[in-house]
Design a protein around this motif. Sequence first.
Motif, PDB file in Angstrom:
ATOM      1  N   SER A  95      -4.754   9.553  -2.488  1.00  0.00           N
ATOM      2  CA  SER A  95      -6.162   9.130  -2.437  1.00  0.00           C
ATOM      3  C   SER A  95      -6.301   7.629  -2.173  1.00  0.00           C
ATOM      4  CB  SER A  95      -6.879   9.498  -3.735  1.00  0.00           C
ATOM      5  OG  SER A  95      -6.273   8.831  -4.831  1.00  0.00           O
ATOM      6  N   LEU A  96      -5.238   6.851  -2.434  1.00  0.00           N
ATOM      7  CA  LEU A  96      -5.265   5.406  -2.184  1.00  0.00           C
ATOM      8  C   LEU A  96      -4.370   5.025  -0.997  1.00  0.00           C
ATOM      9  CD1 LEU A  96      -5.207   4.040  -5.847  1.00  0.00           C
ATOM     10  CD2 LEU A  96      -7.153   4.233  -4.292  1.00  0.00           C
ATOM     11  N   PHE A  97      -4.155   5.967  -0.069  1.00  0.00           N
ATOM     12  CA  PHE A  97      -3.323   5.713   1.114  1.00  0.00           C
ATOM     13  C   PHE A  97      -3.896   4.557   1.925  1.00  0.00           C
ATOM     14  CE2 PHE A  97      -3.081   6.551   5.757  1.00  0.00           C
ATOM     15  CZ  PHE A  97      -1.748   6.251   5.939  1.00  0.00           C
ATOM     16  N   GLY A  98      -3.053   3.541   2.172  1.00  0.00           N
ATOM     17  CA  GLY A  98      -3.437   2.427   3.023  1.00  0.00           C
ATOM     18  C   GLY A  98      -4.432   1.458   2.420  1.00  0.00           C
ATOM     19  N   ILE A  99      -4.772   1.630   1.147  1.00  0.00           N
ATOM     20  CA  ILE A  99      -5.752   0.749   0.500  1.00  0.00           C
ATOM     21  C   ILE A  99      -5.005  -0.257  -0.376  1.00  0.00           C
ATOM     22  CG2 ILE A  99      -7.747   0.622  -1.033  1.00  0.00           C
ATOM     23  CD1 ILE A  99      -8.353   3.532  -0.242  1.00  0.00           C
TER      24      ILE A  99
ATOM     25  N   VAL B 255       0.837  -1.202   0.000  1.00  0.00           N
ATOM     26  CA  VAL B 255       0.000   0.000   0.000  1.00  0.00           C
ATOM     27  C   VAL B 255       0.868   1.247   0.000  1.00  0.00           C
ATOM     28  CG1 VAL B 255      -1.897  -1.141   1.184  1.00  0.00           C
ATOM     29  CG2 VAL B 255      -0.184   0.055   2.517  1.00  0.00           C
ATOM     30  N   CYS B 256       0.319   2.341  -0.484  1.00  0.00           N
ATOM     31  CA  CYS B 256       1.026   3.613  -0.530  1.00  0.00           C
ATOM     32  C   CYS B 256       1.114   4.190   0.884  1.00  0.00           C
ATOM     33  CB  CYS B 256       0.296   4.586  -1.453  1.00  0.00           C
ATOM     34  SG  CYS B 256       1.123   6.187  -1.553  1.00  0.00           S
TER      35      CYS B 256
ATOM     36  N   ILE C  95       6.853   2.318  -6.398  1.00  0.00           N
ATOM     37  CA  ILE C  95       6.301   3.622  -6.743  1.00  0.00           C
ATOM     38  C   ILE C  95       4.777   3.513  -6.788  1.00  0.00           C
ATOM     39  CG2 ILE C  95       6.489   3.233  -9.236  1.00  0.00           C
ATOM     40  CD1 ILE C  95       7.073   6.304  -9.444  1.00  0.00           C
ATOM     41  N   CYS C  96       4.123   4.532  -6.229  1.00  0.00           N
ATOM     42  CA  CYS C  96       2.668   4.619  -6.305  1.00  0.00           C
ATOM     43  C   CYS C  96       2.349   5.477  -7.525  1.00  0.00           C
ATOM     44  CB  CYS C  96       2.099   5.258  -5.041  1.00  0.00           C
ATOM     45  SG  CYS C  96       0.330   5.613  -5.149  1.00  0.00           S
ATOM     46  N   HIS C  97       1.607   4.946  -8.463  1.00  0.00           N
ATOM     47  CA  HIS C  97       1.297   5.678  -9.684  1.00  0.00           C
ATOM     48  C   HIS C  97       0.175   6.694  -9.492  1.00  0.00           C
ATOM     49  CE1 HIS C  97       4.078   3.463 -12.186  1.00  0.00           C
ATOM     50  NE2 HIS C  97       3.679   2.351 -11.580  1.00  0.00           N
ATOM     51  N   THR C  98      -0.460   6.690  -8.356  1.00  0.00           N
ATOM     52  CA  THR C  98      -1.502   7.676  -8.061  1.00  0.00           C
ATOM     53  C   THR C  98      -0.888   9.006  -7.633  1.00  0.00           C
ATOM     54  OG1 THR C  98      -2.947   5.886  -7.346  1.00  0.00           O
ATOM     55  CG2 THR C  98      -3.581   8.113  -6.718  1.00  0.00           C
ATOM     56  N   CYS C  99       0.122   8.947  -6.718  1.00  0.00           N
ATOM     57  CA  CYS C  99       0.717  10.183  -6.191  1.00  0.00           C
ATOM     58  C   CYS C  99       2.206  10.321  -6.508  1.00  0.00           C
ATOM     59  CB  CYS C  99       0.514  10.260  -4.683  1.00  0.00           C
ATOM     60  SG  CYS C  99       1.390   8.964  -3.773  1.00  0.00           S
ATOM     61  N   SER C 100       2.789   9.348  -7.193  1.00  0.00           N
ATOM     62  CA  SER C 100       4.203   9.331  -7.580  1.00  0.00           C
ATOM     63  C   SER C 100       5.165   9.261  -6.396  1.00  0.00           C
ATOM     64  CB  SER C 100       4.556  10.540  -8.450  1.00  0.00           C
ATOM     65  OG  SER C 100       3.782  10.520  -9.625  1.00  0.00           O
TER      66      SER C 100
ATOM     67  N   GLY D 130      -4.721  -3.689  -2.928  1.00  0.00           N
ATOM     68  CA  GLY D 130      -5.444  -4.359  -3.997  1.00  0.00           C
ATOM     69  C   GLY D 130      -5.903  -3.473  -5.140  1.00  0.00           C
ATOM     70  N   LYS D 131      -5.440  -2.243  -5.235  1.00  0.00           N
ATOM     71  CA  LYS D 131      -5.864  -1.337  -6.308  1.00  0.00           C
ATOM     72  C   LYS D 131      -4.929  -1.374  -7.508  1.00  0.00           C
ATOM     73  CE  LYS D 131      -9.511   0.244  -4.352  1.00  0.00           C
ATOM     74  NZ  LYS D 131     -10.829   0.045  -4.915  1.00  0.00           N
ATOM     75  N   GLY D 132      -3.759  -2.008  -7.373  1.00  0.00           N
ATOM     76  CA  GLY D 132      -2.832  -2.113  -8.496  1.00  0.00           C
ATOM     77  C   GLY D 132      -2.089  -0.828  -8.813  1.00  0.00           C
ATOM     78  N   ASN D 133      -2.082   0.110  -7.899  1.00  0.00           N
ATOM     79  CA  ASN D 133      -1.398   1.384  -8.142  1.00  0.00           C
ATOM     80  C   ASN D 133       0.086   1.343  -7.809  1.00  0.00           C
ATOM     81  OD1 ASN D 133      -2.334   1.122  -5.407  1.00  0.00           O
ATOM     82  ND2 ASN D 133      -1.717   3.228  -5.065  1.00  0.00           N
ATOM     83  N   VAL D 134       0.562   0.284  -7.172  1.00  0.00           N
ATOM     84  CA  VAL D 134       1.955   0.183  -6.749  1.00  0.00           C
ATOM     85  C   VAL D 134       2.696  -0.830  -7.617  1.00  0.00           C
ATOM     86  CG1 VAL D 134       3.488  -0.400  -4.829  1.00  0.00           C
ATOM     87  CG2 VAL D 134       1.350   0.793  -4.384  1.00  0.00           C
ATOM     88  N   THR D 135       3.844  -0.388  -8.154  1.00  0.00           N
ATOM     89  CA  THR D 135       4.701  -1.293  -8.922  1.00  0.00           C
ATOM     90  C   THR D 135       6.122  -1.177  -8.397  1.00  0.00           C
ATOM     91  OG1 THR D 135       5.162   0.380 -10.604  1.00  0.00           O
ATOM     92  CG2 THR D 135       3.348  -1.144 -11.053  1.00  0.00           C
TER      93      THR D 135
END
Length: 156
Positions: free
Chosen positions: A21-25, A14-15, A48-53, A27-32
């Motif tokens: 906006s996806l902090f602590g969530i 998790v980010c 890296i979190c692709h939502t907030c970089s 299973g969203k696939g935003n982290v690679t």
Amino acid sequence: MGKRGPKPRFLDVVCPNEECSLFGIAGKGNVTVYGTYQIRSGRIRKYICHTCSTTFCDRTNTAFYDLRTSEEKVRLALKMSMRGMSVLGIAEILETKPSTISIWISKAAKHSEKVNKAVMTDVETPKVEMDEAWTFVGKKHCPGKMNTKTRELGSG
């Protein structure tokens, strides 16, 4: 897309950015994976979190963050400390500076305070449990000495 295909998404990571906006969530696939770096004890994966970089690593938000020592060695030092060993004794056994051991213990204590704040919010403890705990503690006394309750009752 990476050179060898799409980067895998890490659904259990998790980010750590509280403003994301996806902090602590999970299973969203935003982290690679964003790469790795080498320390003495092995490789540390960066993300890296692709939502907030935001970029972060495996050890972010843990007691091991920014330590160059293996987790096993730090855990062993913390176990020794919890068993009552002195900082000098731990440092001698692990062949480390006493100041380093103190830093590890301090970091672990600060991290455990953060965990307690996050986990122990809105925990309601019934009065019964506290009364039972006090009764248990109140009955403890040294052999040969009477506690105040025993004196009041005239027994002993």
